[in-house]
Design a protein around this motif. Structure first.
Motif, mmCIF file in Angstrom:
data_model
loop_
_atom_site.group_PDB
_atom_site.id
_atom_site.type_symbol
_atom_site.label_atom_id
_atom_site.label_comp_id
_atom_site.label_asym_id
_atom_site.label_seq_id
_atom_site.Cartn_x
_atom_site.Cartn_y
_atom_site.Cartn_z
ATOM 1 N N LYS A 69 6.058 5.756 -1.155
ATOM 2 C CA LYS A 69 6.879 6.299 -0.157
ATOM 3 C C LYS A 69 8.008 6.299 -0.843
ATOM 4 C CE LYS A 69 3.476 7.237 3.581
ATOM 5 N NZ LYS A 69 3.711 6.404 5.347
ATOM 6 N N HIS B 102 -5.792 3.829 -0.632
ATOM 7 C CA HIS B 102 -5.559 3.329 0.287
ATOM 8 C C HIS B 102 -6.133 4.845 1.216
ATOM 9 C CE1 HIS B 102 -1.657 4.479 0.318
ATOM 10 N NE2 HIS B 102 -1.832 4.668 1.998
ATOM 11 N N HIS B 103 -5.922 5.571 1.197
ATOM 12 C CA HIS B 103 -6.280 7.481 2.006
ATOM 13 C C HIS B 103 -7.854 7.921 1.426
ATOM 14 C CE1 HIS B 103 -2.153 7.224 4.515
ATOM 15 N NE2 HIS B 103 -1.968 7.030 3.491
ATOM 16 N N ASP C 26 -4.986 0.083 8.255
ATOM 17 C CA ASP C 26 -3.726 1.131 8.616
ATOM 18 C C ASP C 26 -3.939 2.051 9.538
ATOM 19 O OD1 ASP C 26 -1.216 2.360 7.490
ATOM 20 O OD2 ASP C 26 -2.241 3.150 5.559
ATOM 21 N N HIS D 96 0.673 -1.325 0.381
ATOM 22 C CA HIS D 96 0.056 0.038 0.031
ATOM 23 C C HIS D 96 1.042 1.604 0.299
ATOM 24 C CE1 HIS D 96 0.284 -0.825 4.642
ATOM 25 N NE2 HIS D 96 0.415 0.704 4.501
ATOM 26 N N HIS E 236 2.195 10.363 -2.334
ATOM 27 C CA HIS E 236 1.822 8.513 -2.367
ATOM 28 C C HIS E 236 1.710 7.938 -3.184
ATOM 29 C CE1 HIS E 236 0.569 8.244 1.294
ATOM 30 N NE2 HIS E 236 0.490 6.669 1.349
HETATM 31 FE FE LIG Z 1 -0.317 5.622 2.436
#
Ligand SMILES: [Fe+2]
Length: 326
Positions: free
Chosen positions: A188, A237-238, A266, A184, A213
């Motif tokens: 980064k 995922h955000h 997360d 995920h 990211h």
């Molecule tokens: Fe993340």
């Protein structure tokens, strides 16, 4: 593989076990025999097993239940299972698939067929192992800049699998999400560590860099169909259920299910572990923050269905954190 491949045969009929041993032993396999489901499960907990041949009609614990238990076991669920049964109806086949069996053979079985199926499943397992290893290696490489290290990626994968199982997604899907969710944060790798490890307040420019990211991650993972779930997870995922997330501000069901699951997993892990801006919280505090909110994390960020699955399985989350803590 260096050692002899080990096949566990579970059947209450000793004659069937002798038959299987006579077939598999001379082909170089190590045959382990069990005459009940309980005995089979005990062997799996204590020894390394490469494949299971499992009779459906067993006294007490039937084959379906045994199969389900193996597939629910974090350590054992990758072992391929072939169900063997005299029953050959469509319902039996469907039931085998539902409990997570990889294959199905009807009795009386054809010996060449048994050998071919075993060979094929072992080959698939070997290539799956290599695939999983490479995915984890890439996920670990991406952690180098980040403050999360060690088992964070593995824990997130396990939490996702727990939620997916509670949502009654197929064993195949939860196996995929468990492995692919580890990627995920792969994006980064593009974010300088001075930003990721900055304990102070981030400038708007730094914050907007961090928010990229997900897009970097999707770009790194690329377009291979086997990693399509990983790509979708990296990208979404955000995103938050109420539309307040990033990078696109997607809302509700516009966010893919896998993204809605990973954000909960997360968050749980981020709360349980120390961050440059916060201490580690215990399970109870983390549970309260996710389900009731603390101003920063809010229940409205999460799909109500996924949140309900989290509530149902919270004790398992605590168990994974304990087991895989650094
Ligand atoms: Fe993340």
């Amino acid at each position: 593989m260096a050692r002899t491949l080990r096949i566990l045969c579970i059947d209450d009929e000793p004659a069937n076990l002798v038959l299987l041993e006579g077939l598999l032993g001379p082909r170089g396999y190590d045959v382990i025999k069990a005459t009940s489901g309980q005995e089979g499960l005990k062997i799996i907990r204590e020894q390394e097993v490469d494949i299971v041949l499992l009779d459906v009609l067993l006294p007490q614990l039937d084959g379906y239940t045994v199969c389900k238990k193996i597939k629910e076991d974090v350590e054992a669920r990758n072992i391929p299972i072939i169900m063997i049964t005299a029953l050959a109806s469509k319902e039996d086949r469907i039931r085998s698939i539902e409990v997570g069996a990889e294959d199905f053979i009807s009795k009386p079985f054809d010996q060449a067929e048994v050998l071919a199926r075993i060979g094929m499943l072992l080959k698939i397992r070997e290539s799956e192992d290599a695939f999983t290893y490479t995915v984890y290696a890439l996920a670990r490489a991406a952690e180098i800049n980040d403050e999360d290290t060690g088992n964070h990626i593995l824990r997130v994968g396990e939490y996702c699998a727990i939620i997916a199982a509670n949502l009654k997604m197929s064993p195949k899907i939860f196996q995929h999400i468990r492995i692919q969710a580890t990627l995920h944060d792969v994006g980064k790798i593009h974010i300088p560590s001075v930003i990721l490890r900055n304990p102070g307040k981030l400038t708007p420019e730094e914050w907007s860099e961090i928010k990229k990211h997900p897009i970097y991650g999707a770009r790194i993972i690329g377009d291979h169909p086997r990693l399509s779930m990983a790509k979708s997870i990296a990208l979404t995922h955000h995103e938050r259920w109420d539309g307040s997330g990033y990078p696109y501000g997607l809302k509700g069901e516009k966010i893919p299910m896998e993204g809605r699951i990973v954000i909960v997993a997360d968050q749980y892990d981020a709360l349980r572990n120390p961050r440059v801006y916060k201490p580690a919280y215990d399970h109870q505090t983390t549970y309260k923050i996710i389900t009731e909110g603390d101003g920063r994390t809010m229940p409205s960020h999460f799909d109500p269905l996924v949140l309900a699955a989290f509530k149902n399985t919270a004790s398992q989350f605590a168990g994974v954190h304990e087991k895989l803590k650094e």
